[in-house]
Design a protein around this motif. Structure first.
Motif, mmCIF file in Angstrom:
data_model
loop_
_atom_site.group_PDB
_atom_site.id
_atom_site.type_symbol
_atom_site.label_atom_id
_atom_site.label_comp_id
_atom_site.label_asym_id
_atom_site.label_seq_id
_atom_site.Cartn_x
_atom_site.Cartn_y
_atom_site.Cartn_z
ATOM 1 N N ASN A 27 34.459 24.366 37.193
ATOM 2 C CA ASN A 27 34.976 25.570 36.542
ATOM 3 C C ASN A 27 35.913 26.311 37.483
ATOM 4 O O ASN A 27 35.568 26.596 38.619
ATOM 5 C CB ASN A 27 33.834 26.489 36.127
ATOM 6 N N VAL A 28 37.095 26.581 36.981
ATOM 7 C CA VAL A 28 38.090 27.339 37.728
ATOM 8 C C VAL A 28 38.386 28.590 36.903
ATOM 9 O O VAL A 28 38.715 28.498 35.720
ATOM 10 C CB VAL A 28 39.380 26.529 37.953
ATOM 11 N N TYR A 29 38.246 29.734 37.539
ATOM 12 C CA TYR A 29 38.435 30.996 36.826
ATOM 13 C C TYR A 29 39.716 31.672 37.273
ATOM 14 O O TYR A 29 40.028 31.713 38.458
ATOM 15 C CB TYR A 29 37.237 31.928 37.092
ATOM 16 N N HIS A 30 40.450 32.220 36.307
ATOM 17 C CA HIS A 30 41.672 32.950 36.583
ATOM 18 C C HIS A 30 41.501 34.364 36.043
ATOM 19 O O HIS A 30 41.104 34.543 34.890
ATOM 20 C CB HIS A 30 42.876 32.278 35.912
ATOM 21 N N PRO A 31 41.804 35.371 36.865
ATOM 22 C CA PRO A 31 41.613 36.743 36.374
ATOM 23 C C PRO A 31 42.609 37.090 35.271
ATOM 24 O O PRO A 31 43.780 36.757 35.354
ATOM 25 C CB PRO A 31 41.853 37.611 37.623
ATOM 26 N N THR A 32 42.083 37.699 34.235
ATOM 27 C CA THR A 32 42.901 38.155 33.127
ATOM 28 C C THR A 32 42.651 39.650 32.973
ATOM 29 O O THR A 32 41.510 40.091 32.875
ATOM 30 C CB THR A 32 42.511 37.437 31.831
ATOM 31 N N VAL A 33 43.716 40.438 32.973
ATOM 32 C CA VAL A 33 43.593 41.876 32.882
ATOM 33 C C VAL A 33 43.242 42.253 31.441
ATOM 34 O O VAL A 33 43.937 41.875 30.498
ATOM 35 C CB VAL A 33 44.895 42.574 33.314
#
Length: 82
Positions: A27-33
């Motif tokens: 799992n790779v997480y990318h921040p989303t505003v």
């Protein structure tokens, strides 16, 4: 040269078996505003607080000096000087 697959010296087994492939999920997480609005209600409460204000009442009284006392002093001075 003997192939050793473990510490006991057993020969390798033929045919070589292959296990089914395992799926590994990384799992790779990318921040989303995500805008989040926090409403704030300000309530101003007005309170009456007693604050003492000290006032001074000044009374001035004028008194007339007794004229007879003045004359008596004057008479005493004359009497001494004679």
């Amino acid at each position: 040269m003997a192939y050793r697959n473990n510490c006991y010296g057993c020969p390798p087994v033929s045919p070589t078996m292959t296990a089914p492939a395992q799926q590994v999920v990384q799992n790779v997480y990318h921040p989303t505003v995500v805008p989040v609005v926090h409403p704030v209600n300000i309530v101003k409460k007005h309170h009456c607080v007693p604050v003492y204000q000290h006032c001074t009442v000044v009374t001035v009284t004028d008194e007339m000096a007794n004229v007879s006392n003045y004359k008596s002093r004057k008479n005493r001075r004359r009497a001494r000087s004679k």
